[in-house]
Design an enzyme around this catalytic site. Sequence first.
Site, PDB file in Angstrom:
ATOM      1  N   SER A 122      71.985 -24.912 -48.127  1.00 52.63           N
ATOM      2  CA  SER A 122      72.840 -25.261 -46.998  1.00 52.63           C
ATOM      3  C   SER A 122      74.100 -25.973 -47.470  1.00 52.63           C
ATOM      4  CB  SER A 122      72.077 -26.177 -46.038  1.00 52.63           C
ATOM      5  OG  SER A 122      72.920 -26.683 -45.031  1.00 52.63           O
ATOM      6  N   GLN A 142      74.870 -21.071 -48.018  1.00 53.20           N
ATOM      7  CA  GLN A 142      74.950 -20.943 -46.566  1.00 53.20           C
ATOM      8  C   GLN A 142      76.097 -21.778 -46.025  1.00 53.20           C
ATOM      9  OE1 GLN A 142      74.132 -23.691 -44.519  1.00 53.20           O
ATOM     10  NE2 GLN A 142      73.922 -22.777 -42.501  1.00 53.20           N
ATOM     11  N   LYS A 273      72.987 -15.005 -39.969  1.00 47.19           N
ATOM     12  CA  LYS A 273      71.710 -15.602 -39.578  1.00 47.19           C
ATOM     13  C   LYS A 273      71.789 -16.092 -38.141  1.00 47.19           C
ATOM     14  CE  LYS A 273      68.332 -18.955 -41.381  1.00 47.19           C
ATOM     15  NZ  LYS A 273      68.148 -19.807 -40.189  1.00 47.19           N
ATOM     16  N   HIS A 297      66.898 -20.518 -35.142  1.00 48.63           N
ATOM     17  CA  HIS A 297      67.153 -21.815 -35.778  1.00 48.63           C
ATOM     18  C   HIS A 297      65.902 -22.686 -35.781  1.00 48.63           C
ATOM     19  CE1 HIS A 297      70.965 -23.851 -37.173  1.00 48.63           C
ATOM     20  NE2 HIS A 297      70.066 -24.797 -37.386  1.00 48.63           N
ATOM     21  N   ASP A 328      63.095 -15.389 -39.742  1.00 48.39           N
ATOM     22  CA  ASP A 328      62.570 -16.731 -39.983  1.00 48.39           C
ATOM     23  C   ASP A 328      62.145 -17.330 -38.660  1.00 48.39           C
ATOM     24  OD1 ASP A 328      64.831 -18.787 -39.019  1.00 48.39           O
ATOM     25  OD2 ASP A 328      65.856 -17.170 -40.058  1.00 48.39           O
ATOM     26  N   GLY A 329      61.228 -18.302 -38.750  1.00 49.64           N
ATOM     27  CA  GLY A 329      60.751 -18.973 -37.553  1.00 49.64           C
ATOM     28  C   GLY A 329      59.246 -18.961 -37.434  1.00 49.64           C
ATOM     29  N   ARG A 332      53.849 -19.691 -41.412  1.00 47.80           N
ATOM     30  CA  ARG A 332      52.996 -20.717 -42.023  1.00 47.80           C
ATOM     31  C   ARG A 332      51.920 -20.119 -42.936  1.00 47.80           C
ATOM     32  NH1 ARG A 332      56.691 -22.859 -40.039  1.00 47.80           N
ATOM     33  NH2 ARG A 332      56.743 -24.531 -38.487  1.00 47.80           N
ATOM     34  N   GLY A 351      61.353 -22.488 -43.836  1.00 49.64           N
ATOM     35  CA  GLY A 351      62.082 -23.752 -43.811  1.00 49.64           C
ATOM     36  C   GLY A 351      61.142 -24.936 -43.832  1.00 49.64           C
ATOM     37  N   ARG A 352      60.541 -25.250 -42.679  1.00 45.60           N
ATOM     38  CA  ARG A 352      59.664 -26.432 -42.616  1.00 45.60           C
ATOM     39  C   ARG A 352      58.520 -26.339 -43.625  1.00 45.60           C
ATOM     40  NH1 ARG A 352      61.062 -25.511 -37.170  1.00 45.60           N
ATOM     41  NH2 ARG A 352      61.985 -27.334 -36.118  1.00 45.60           N
TER      42      ARG A 352
END
Length: 429
Positions: A122, A142, A273, A297, A328-329, A332, A351-352
């Site tokens: 980022s 990004q 994105k 997001h 993405d999103g 897990r 991400g997370r």
Amino acid sequence: MSKPEWLSKVENPWKQNPWFESVAVAQERARKRLPAPVYGALVAGSERGQTIADNQAAFAEIGFAPHVAGHQPERSMATTVMGQQISLPVVISPTGVQAVHPDGEVAVARAAASRGTVMGLSNFASKSVEEVCAVNDQTFFQMYWTGDRDVMLQRMQRAKKAGAKGLIATLDWSFSMGRDWGSPEIPEKVDLRTMVRMAPQVATKARWLYQFGRAGTIPDLTAPNLAPPGQAKGPTFFGAYYEWMTTTPPTWEDVAWMREQWTQLSGMPFMLKGVCRVDDALRARDCGVTAISVSNHGGNNLDGTPATIRVIGPIADAVGHDVEVLMDGGVRRGSDVVKALALGARAVMIGRAYLWGLAANGEQGVGNVLDVLRSGIDSALLGMGLSSIDQLTPDLLVVPDGFVRALGVPADAPAPGVAPDAAPDPVHH
């Protein structure tokens, strides 16, 4: 800040078995290790949290149709994303200031390189593009649409000079926050006054403090990649956020300009994105993008947007023959990755999940998360009797009626799953 000599000789009193078997365990370790405001910033979505919840829950609505015999002894999950060969269809999604660990994005980039995949960095990151490209030569830089065109061009030039192999433009942001459970407190900067004020929240997280003490540093909330030419120090996170909020939102002509400038400057691929609609995907294709990421997001945009796994199928059907489609999103598990690929994704971005790994065990924790996902992908391929992710198709899934959300489909679009007659062979795995 130099590290005290005595601290370098202290054995870590909280040492435990660092390995974890799932992203859920990594999240729990991150929750226990991090101060409440830091952990809260990682898990928070916008408004009532409807989208962030749906991102994960939607995966559980999809099942598999496994085989009982005929399983393949060897299974491949290698693919390419924007010209980069990667060993598994999982890419590091760019996330802002990573104050969960002193090594931040550099640790993430090293872990991604060791597992043979791409690092997304980022421009709100706490580490510079030069530092990150030095440890992972498969780095995509990004950018948000912030500042004027001259400033954005300067940032592209810096990324290209540093060695970035692609550019990701993130445009999905509505500034719709107002969280029902309250937003976590994030200080403008970490100084003595801030440390004293937040001491009660931080003092109970001795392991987190110990990490930074061993590194001889404090959490850095500045954005070096937004520093003007000739300056090493960038604005604070909120300074960068203010620039973003006060920049006029981009038009489709701006998207085309950004893609053209990057292509002329570097000859490298370009990803847009934040796509959730078929009509937007078609406009992105017409702007000449290499790839899109179907994204909301991570639930931090407009709450009420459907889970990305619900919308990817119609988008992949519409443009997957022309551009690379990522998603993405809510990813897990390795099985989540397989479901996304079966519905048309080339790869997923996480991400997370990796931030929890970073908080739990630094570079090794990020690698652990990637290993967990790799193992889950392999298990799903084995169960379905496949030898490669290239063989994944929707008929291998159990998708309930009404699951798919086809947003913004033009009236003259072909039926789902039917490609236009003139379309080339699909750009898939």
